[in-house]
Design an enzyme around this catalytic site. Structure first.
Site, PDB file in Angstrom:
ATOM      1  N   ARG A 250      82.546  26.435  35.681  1.00  0.00           N
ATOM      2  CA  ARG A 250      81.364  25.756  36.004  1.00  0.00           C
ATOM      3  C   ARG A 250      80.224  26.981  36.462  1.00  0.00           C
ATOM      4  O   ARG A 250      80.797  27.838  37.138  1.00  0.00           O
ATOM      5  CB  ARG A 250      81.693  24.989  37.416  1.00  0.00           C
ATOM      6  CG  ARG A 250      81.394  25.472  38.588  1.00  0.00           C
ATOM      7  CD  ARG A 250      81.624  24.487  39.838  1.00  0.00           C
ATOM      8  NE  ARG A 250      82.736  24.807  40.752  1.00  0.00           N
ATOM      9  CZ  ARG A 250      82.697  25.914  41.372  1.00  0.00           C
ATOM     10  NH1 ARG A 250      81.477  26.559  41.556  1.00  0.00           N
ATOM     11  NH2 ARG A 250      83.724  26.221  42.162  1.00  0.00           N
ATOM     12  N   HIS A 254      79.839  24.991  43.658  1.00  0.00           N
ATOM     13  CA  HIS A 254      80.661  23.608  43.521  1.00  0.00           C
ATOM     14  C   HIS A 254      79.663  22.479  43.807  1.00  0.00           C
ATOM     15  O   HIS A 254      79.904  21.538  43.024  1.00  0.00           O
ATOM     16  CB  HIS A 254      81.671  23.828  44.779  1.00  0.00           C
ATOM     17  CG  HIS A 254      82.512  22.691  44.860  1.00  0.00           C
ATOM     18  ND1 HIS A 254      83.348  22.037  43.985  1.00  0.00           N
ATOM     19  CD2 HIS A 254      82.414  21.799  45.893  1.00  0.00           C
ATOM     20  CE1 HIS A 254      83.966  20.896  44.441  1.00  0.00           C
ATOM     21  NE2 HIS A 254      83.329  20.784  45.464  1.00  0.00           N
ATOM     22  N   TYR A 263      82.493  33.725  46.795  1.00  0.00           N
ATOM     23  CA  TYR A 263      84.118  33.894  46.092  1.00  0.00           C
ATOM     24  C   TYR A 263      84.282  34.329  44.853  1.00  0.00           C
ATOM     25  O   TYR A 263      85.105  34.507  44.230  1.00  0.00           O
ATOM     26  CB  TYR A 263      84.875  32.649  46.535  1.00  0.00           C
ATOM     27  CG  TYR A 263      84.029  31.293  45.903  1.00  0.00           C
ATOM     28  CD1 TYR A 263      84.176  31.117  44.574  1.00  0.00           C
ATOM     29  CD2 TYR A 263      83.444  30.659  46.706  1.00  0.00           C
ATOM     30  CE1 TYR A 263      83.488  29.772  44.024  1.00  0.00           C
ATOM     31  CE2 TYR A 263      82.781  29.275  45.920  1.00  0.00           C
ATOM     32  CZ  TYR A 263      82.847  29.176  44.756  1.00  0.00           C
ATOM     33  OH  TYR A 263      82.394  27.922  44.415  1.00  0.00           O
TER      34      TYR A 263
END
Ligand SMILES: Cc1ncc(C[n+]2csc(CCOP(=O)(O)OP(=O)(O)O)c2C)c(N)n1
Ligand SMILES: Cc1ncc(C[n+]2csc(CCOP(=O)(O)OP(=O)(O)O)c2C)c(N)n1
Ligand SMILES: [Mg+2]
Ligand SMILES: [Mg+2]
Lengths: 336, 327, 336, 327
Positions: A250, A254, A263
């Site tokens: 992706r 998110h 992250y």
């Protein structure tokens, strides 16, 4: 647009179909981007989209018979529902939670697709529950002797849930016509796949349920289509389930509530951006003489216009009637 | 008309509905072999392995597969072997079955029935005795039935199977073979959502359901005979949707309400019944809305002496009737 | 009794240990039979026992260090808890639901073993939940740097539950010192294994979690012990989990409420009775000169006497105090 | 003393307890990265990857592993990312954590804390808005806390972590960043099981918790200013065990009880509160025990207009206060 030409990959796709696949991928991308933009503009409180995963979505859905086969998507699957027949307008109405949205009339979160006439099954935000439902629709097809196939999509994270296991086991036992599609995008929110499983390819689990599992480059739409085609054909022939793991990425956070810089490094994202499935498929088509720069730009223009028009329509569509909040807890009429 | 016990009535309802509507199937653990309580006895022979289906030991899949199948023209009756083992399926029931219609704005419906034997009193210990109706009675989009007589079981199970929405159908296992009562052979249904006055009275209203119905009826006989107290006994039969009218009508008449349930006192479904009475029948009350239920310990410890100590019984109910009547 | 002699199987077991294994198997058998007899006599309302599965139980538990390693049994595991250190008296008190029973003081159903000082973890009747607990005890051992091993037992039916999957996945990710023992007795109540899984050997699933799975003849106590020894050693060395599938058979009905003639032929039961793990192990020991007929009969006598004595003690032990039903919902004192 | 919002207070409580007791660990989805609400922000850096542990996406394992670890000398704080996703762990919580001590006759204890953000009002739709306290408040052997202020959050979370029994610690997510209030830097605890009178009054008692506390306080100000009604506001803080004394003392003083909760009306935890008042304060009541809660539809539809229509708010509460006060 191209006229009917032979597909170079030997997958039985016509040139028109290849162009249509590209179009759906570009449309999915543009809709995802638009929804996230509407969020940043303060027009929708929440956005969850799937930029980067279009090949995995379009490539799998393309193997289905829309309106006949059962479609059980998850919240990134804009590309899936476009292939099956939802329109940009459907999707923008849904993102903007308008009353006339077929998915939920503004009741479910954005990207929780539903369309009974297209057999797109409404989903919860709960990860993995839908995998069992697809086994259920497939079970009904088998019991009723219908040659329908059910396909269900989910992320790598979903494979950790008990429901994923119970679903695959049930499907294996009954040899059901269901295709499990794992869009393995490396992360469950911030948790990398290495903290989710101790195996290189999660598709290996399929053999524990007595059916084949395959891992495919999820950014190669034709490779994805090829494995989906095979799986759907198997299912249709009554040979049972297949698990397809499409390795992808992706490219966006998110959701609109996520900051992915916390992250993952920008270098990692950049590395994957170079493998963008849309650019890659465009290059492939250009290489094979099926697309030139002008056609590509025309298509981009067409997509942009469609998304603009859909946005405008949806923004002007009325909000749900507040009192309608009390409706549809139970069936309004008796019988079914 | 024939005399049947409740488990036979349950079986008959399923068999008749499967006969009537070829879309109806039964699935669950051990159902092909007749089920651990014999409620599905004979269905395999009558309807074959495509309509009476043994599942793997996986409650979430039992319910989740039923949900999916119900979207595709099948009407599943899913059996959970004991209500104690429904918890792994909680997510599929609450997040999925109960919310599917609402979240799709009426686009999808989920016509499944989930049957489960529940309740204590058979030395089942803490994992074959639980009451779960309070948890599920709280969930919008789900109907919850609690039966305790053969007649009600047959009529209500037929309604559940025919209902366009998910129904959790709880059968008190201690009542399965408690009586053989008259049950019509022919087809009949009892509407979901209607309580029944099982005993008329004028001094006090007992509102109850499940096995406690039988205990309440016994207690009512006792206080009538020994103390001349006339107790009305209402069997809710359906927990959700709840028949408020029947409850309120009775309490308005008697002025006294005793809510009796087997589940733990705190947060049991009787709390809802009591709360409704306290709010909506306030002007009619001649005494505190009183509850008799199990204390807040896991239902039920296995040893007979412990189980007995914990569960409500006719004597405990009779004593509460006397106290409230004397108020 | 035999004196210390070398084990013929090369498993490092002494003759005394072999005899002790046989003794525990015979004791487990006798206790199971006694409990079922007490049920038929109307002295206990419920019995669930494990006759036929003694080799799988004793062979696995024998690889553990009692009191140090974590023991997470299920309701058939009389043989397991005997090896770990429970006594016939403990088990009869428990079956008869007496107040002084260490397992639960009469609160849990019979055969739901618990013994904190032996690190035998209390179980629910809920199938498969305990598998996750064993992963938890093993996780704690690893976090705390202790070289303890956790072992958990469950049936073939339990492998279908979501919890089994989640537990194995978690254990694989963290490489935990846990051994999963599936006592595959062919049935989950009346449901044959073929309706529970689409694979020949459920141990194949372990590779989907990144650790080894083995299938072993569960009626051969030394074969079972060998695989358990290896698994425990691996775990103790920090090399992670192992899944052991011990193929066996329950020779008795599921519980005292079950009539197994409804779902399996007497011929099938007879066939398995011929493979009785106790008779087989006795024959093995006799063959290797470790046991003669008299020793065998003496052992049977000793076992019978012990079970008689334990029964007598337990039958005379007081029932739980009724009011104690209100105790131990929460800790009575603060702190832990 | 520093000003903190609630999510910071939650974080501080965990960090201080991890500092104080090396047995304490945190596990859950995304916790190493700080958690989706940033409640575990920094814990990885402070305490390392063995004490702040990302789990796979598997709630039953999160709770089940915590249970097992708690038996072996570890004190786990398990985070469920949203209370809506606690249902897959229901079985481990209800059958296992809550029953372990009882079923082992006190032999084993299960000192785990399960934290979960809950509640609506943030456009979370039907899967990021649920209230689950009624379900779990009904379970013997489990303690349930519902916090809505920074001070309470820190003091109660510390008590939860130190408690020898399982505690479900529910944090209303809409209250996470609602205020910055004074929170002592030093160690303090608030006992589990004590309600607090957050506003003194004499005409009517509002009994509430969670986000509704803030709405109730607002409504109380409004009716004081506009109607001269003096409303007492009680924050339950702990749902189980419940502080009956504080509730009854207030109602005995005011004679009027308004129970306010965000969850669905039917079978919500406020039903229990109302039932207790109806039974135990009957002689003091000057009006019906009244409830304000959400209607029985899935909480909450996503679109702002729908969510607003469904949830209780200060205006709805004020209107109920006026009605009851005028009774
Ligand atoms: C049962 C459940 N637990 C937690 C969440 C919160 N959550 C939403 S998406 C997500 C990660 C999903 O990861 P994956 O399945 O890999 O899908 P992706 O988002 O990467 O496409 C989590 C943890 C949820 N929705 N459902
Ligand atoms: C979650 C759950 N579902 C159903 C049951 C009822 N039940 C008890 S034992 C059993 C079969 C277990 O089979 P298996 O795991 O193979 O163990 P076995 O009894 O054969 O040793 C079932 C269905 C249960 N105890 N727990
Ligand atoms: Mg992912
Ligand atoms: Mg078995």
């Amino acid at each position: 647009m191209v006229s009917v030409r032979e597909s170079p990959g030997g997958l039985g796709l016509t040139g028109d179909q290849l162009m249509d696949m590209l179009y759906k991928m570009m449309l999915a991308r543009a809709i995802g981007q638009r929804v996230r933009m509407l969020n940043r503009m303060g027009k929708v409180p929440f956005a969850v989209t799937g930029e980067g995963q279009e090949a995995a979505q379009v490539g799998t859905a393309y193997a289905l018979a829309p309106g006949k086969d059962w479609v059980v998507p998850y919240y990134r699957d804009i590309g899936v529902v476009l292939v099956i027949g939802q329109t940009p307008r459907d999707l923008l109405l849904e993102a903007l939670a308008r009353g006339e949205s077929v998915s939920s009339g503004g009741r479910n979160m954005p990207s929780h697709f539903s369309d009974p006439k297209l057999r797109i099954v409404s989903g919860a935000a709960v990860v993995a529950t839908q995998i069992v439902h697809a086994v259920g629709t497939a079970f009904a097809s088998k019991l009723r002797g219908l040659d329908e196939v059910s396909m269900v999509w989910f992320g790598d994270g979903a494979t950790s849930e008990g429901d994923c296991h119970e679903a695959m086991n049930f499907a294996g036992i009954h040899g059901l016509p269901v295709v499990f599609v794992c869009e393995h995008n490396q992360y469950a929110i911030s948790v990398p796949w290495t903290k989710q499983m101790a195996v290189e390819n999660v598709s290996v689990r399929a053999q524990g349920y007595g059916f084949p599992g395959v891992t495919v480059d999820g950014n190669d739409v034709l490779a994805v289509y090829g494995s989906a085609r095979e799986a759907v054909d198997r299912a249709r022939r009554g040979e049972g389930p297949t698990f397809i793991e499409a390795k992808t990425y992706r490219l966006v956070p998110h959701t609109s509530d996520d900051d992915d810089r916390r992250y993952r490094s920008r270098e990692e994202v950049e590395k994957w951006a170079k493998k963008d499935p849309i650019i890659r498929f465009q290059a492939y088509l250009q290489e094979h003489g099926l697309l030139d720069a002008k056609e590509r730009d025309d298509l981009a223009m067409k997509v942009a216009e469609e998304v603009d028009a859909a946005t405008e329509y949806a923004e002007n569509a009325p909000l749900p009637d507040p009192e309608s909040a009390l409706k549809h807890v139970f069936a309004e009429e008796k019988g079914r | 008309m024939a005399e049947k016990n409740m488990v036979e009535a349950v079986r008959d309802a399923m068999s008749e509905e499967m006969e009537r509507d070829p879309r109806v199937i039964v699935l669950g653990e051990d159902v092909a072999n007749g089920g651990v309580f014999r409620a599905t006895q004979g269905l395999l022979d009558e309807f074959g392995p495509d309509r009476c289906i043994d599942t793997p030991l996986a409650e979430s899949a039992i319910v989740g597969v039923a949900i999916g199948a119900s979207l595709n023209g099948v009407i599943p009756i899913a059996e959970i072997q004991f209500a104690d083992f429904i918890h792994p399926a909680m997510d599929q029931i609450v997040s999925e079955a109960a919310r599917l219609r609402y979240r799709s704005n009426g686009g999808w419906g989920c016509p499944i029935t989930i049957r489960a034997p529940y309740g204590a009193g058979i030395h089942g210990g803490p994992y074959h005795s639980q009451s779960v109706e309070a948890i599920y009675g709280h969930v919008p989009g789900l109907k919850v039935v609690c039966v305790a007589t053969p007649y009600d079981a047959k009529g209500l199970l037929k309604s559940a199977i025919r209902d366009p929405d998910p129904v959790l159908f709880l059968e008190h296992k201690r009542a399965y073979r408690l009586h053989r009562w008259d049950v019509p052979d022919e087809d009949y249904t009892i509407p979901i959502g209607e309580a029944e006055v099982k005993r008329d009275g004028k001094d006090i209203s007992l509102i109850t359901y499940g096995m406690m119905l039988h205990h309440a009826l016994k207690a009512a006989e006792t206080v009538e005979a020994e103390d001349g107290i006339s107790a009305e006994v209402i069997d809710l039969r359906t927990i959700s949707p709840l028949d408020k009218e029947t409850i309120l009508k009775s309490v308005e008449k008697t002025g006294k309400a005793l809510v009796v349930y087997e589940d733990n006192l705190t947060g049991g479904f009787g709390a809802e019944v009591a709360a409704i009475i306290a709010q909506e029948a306030f002007d009619f009350l001649d005494g505190p809305v009183t509850r008799v239920a199990s204390p807040d310990v896991p239902i039920a410890p296995y040893a007979g002496v412990l189980e007995e100590y914990v569960l409500p019984n006719p004597a405990k109910i009779a004593s509460a009737i006397r106290d409230l009547a004397a108020y």
